[in-house]
Write an enzyme that holds these catalytic residues in place. Structure first.
Site, short mmCIF file in Angstrom:
data_model
loop_
_atom_site.label_atom_id
_atom_site.label_comp_id
_atom_site.label_asym_id
_atom_site.label_seq_id
_atom_site.Cartn_x
_atom_site.Cartn_y
_atom_site.Cartn_z
CB VAL A 263 -12.22 3.05 10.09
CG1 VAL A 263 -13.41 3.43 10.72
CG2 VAL A 263 -12.30 2.03 8.89
N PRO A 264 -10.97 6.65 10.64
CG PRO A 264 -11.85 8.91 10.16
CD PRO A 264 -12.01 7.38 9.71
CB CYS A 265 -11.22 5.70 16.09
SG CYS A 265 -9.76 4.80 15.68
CG HIS A 266 -7.47 9.81 14.12
ND1 HIS A 266 -7.58 8.95 13.11
CD2 HIS A 266 -7.21 11.09 13.53
CE1 HIS A 266 -7.48 9.65 12.13
NE2 HIS A 266 -7.34 10.86 11.92
NE ARG A 267 -9.85 12.38 10.21
CZ ARG A 267 -9.68 12.02 8.99
NH1 ARG A 267 -11.00 11.77 8.57
NH2 ARG A 267 -8.48 11.55 8.44
#
Length: 300
Positions: A263-267
């Site tokens: 779940v790409p919270c880094h984006r």
């Protein structure tokens, strides 16, 4: 629903061994610390190699193996200008994802993720009655703590060697009443599946289980609509949820994402392209974004 646009095949270099992945990331981490402090100076290969404690040719080789990028290309991929370009190119990514049918528990971009939320009763009971198996595994971004329930991947965190206890305590706080069983053999297949792009397949979607408030889960679902190589802002996510004044609440929900990377919270970036906070450290966030840039470049 499924995506209606043309499929993108992701091409990766031969997978490194688990131990090699950790060794490579250690060199990358030290290099990124130098880049973080002096990226505006665009340091040369020789300077970065000195910071990492390796020879320039070794640094070049590690980056080519790890990210599919040279150190110079990687440096460009983690600059503010690159982040702003990502935001500009991805300005309508959330809206577009709805149009092509990516909303809901269906195929979701490159990881081919299906997801479900735990029932309100399980959430109120803080995971009571749920058994979570966990294990620590080498990954391209340091040690990964992988947690799984009988329904699928339930947690993914990162740490450096020596930080295992702290990472586990942090993740246990998300499911405080659950039962925990250390079982690296059970979680190893999930770790391989998550970090090997060659294993990302629509035929074998990765099942993810989320535990959180209704608002948090809606935010995490929005994150799943950001493709590899894309980015968005807290404000845009708030707008996509019909709550344009809730950017700060979105930020808190992003910070509580229990399934990092997948779940790409880094984006999620600041409105001006700044990287802002990341629960597992800005150095790791830069590493993931740069790694993904190399992945997309290989696919193109």
């Amino acid at each position: 629903m499924t995506a209606t646009g043309p499929a993108i095949t992701l091409v990766s270099s031969p997978a490194a061994s688990p131990d090699q992945s950790l060794d490579d990331y250690d060199v990358v981490r030290r290099t990124l610390q130098a880049i973080t402090e002096r990226w505006r100076e665009q340091p040369q290969l020789e300077e970065l190699a000195t910071e990492a404690g390796v020879q320039p040719i070794q640094l070049q080789r590690v980056f080519s193996r790890w990210a599919g990028l040279t150190p110079k290309q990687f440096l460009q991929a983690v600059t503010l200008d690159h982040a702003r370009a990502l935001l500009k190119r991805s300005a309508t990514v959330l809206e577009t994802s709805y149009e092509v049918g990516l909303s809901g528990p269906a195929r979701l971009h490159d990881l081919f993720v299906t997801h479900e939320a735990m029932t309100p009763g399980v959430y109120r009971a803080r995971g009571a009655g749920v058994t979570l198996r966990y294990g620590f595994h080498p990954s391209p971004f340091g040690l990964a703590l992988v947690m799984a329930s009988e329904h699928g991947l339930a947690g993914l965190a990162f740490c450096d060697p020596g930080g295992e206890a702290e990472a586990l305590a942090d993740m246990r706080a998300r499911w405080p009443a659950a039962d925990y069983l250390e079982d690296a053999a059970a979680t190893a297949p999930l770790a391989r599946r998550v970090f090997d792009p060659a294993s990302w397949s629509a035929e074998t979607p990765l099942r993810v289980v989320m535990i959180g408030t209704d608002f948090e889960i809606r935010v995490w679902e929005a994150l799943l609509r950001i493709p590899v190589g894309g980015a968005t802002t807290y404000a845009r996510i708030a707008e996509s949820l019909g709550k344009p004044k809730a950017a700060r609440a979105v930020g808190r929900a992003v910070g509580r994402n229990p399934v990092s990377f997948v779940v790409p919270c880094h984006r999620v970036l600041g409105s001006g392209g700044g990287l802002c906070g990341y629960h597992w450290g800005l150095t790791r966030k830069r590493a993931i974004l740069g790694w993904e840039t190399g992945l997309v470049g290989a696919a193109e």
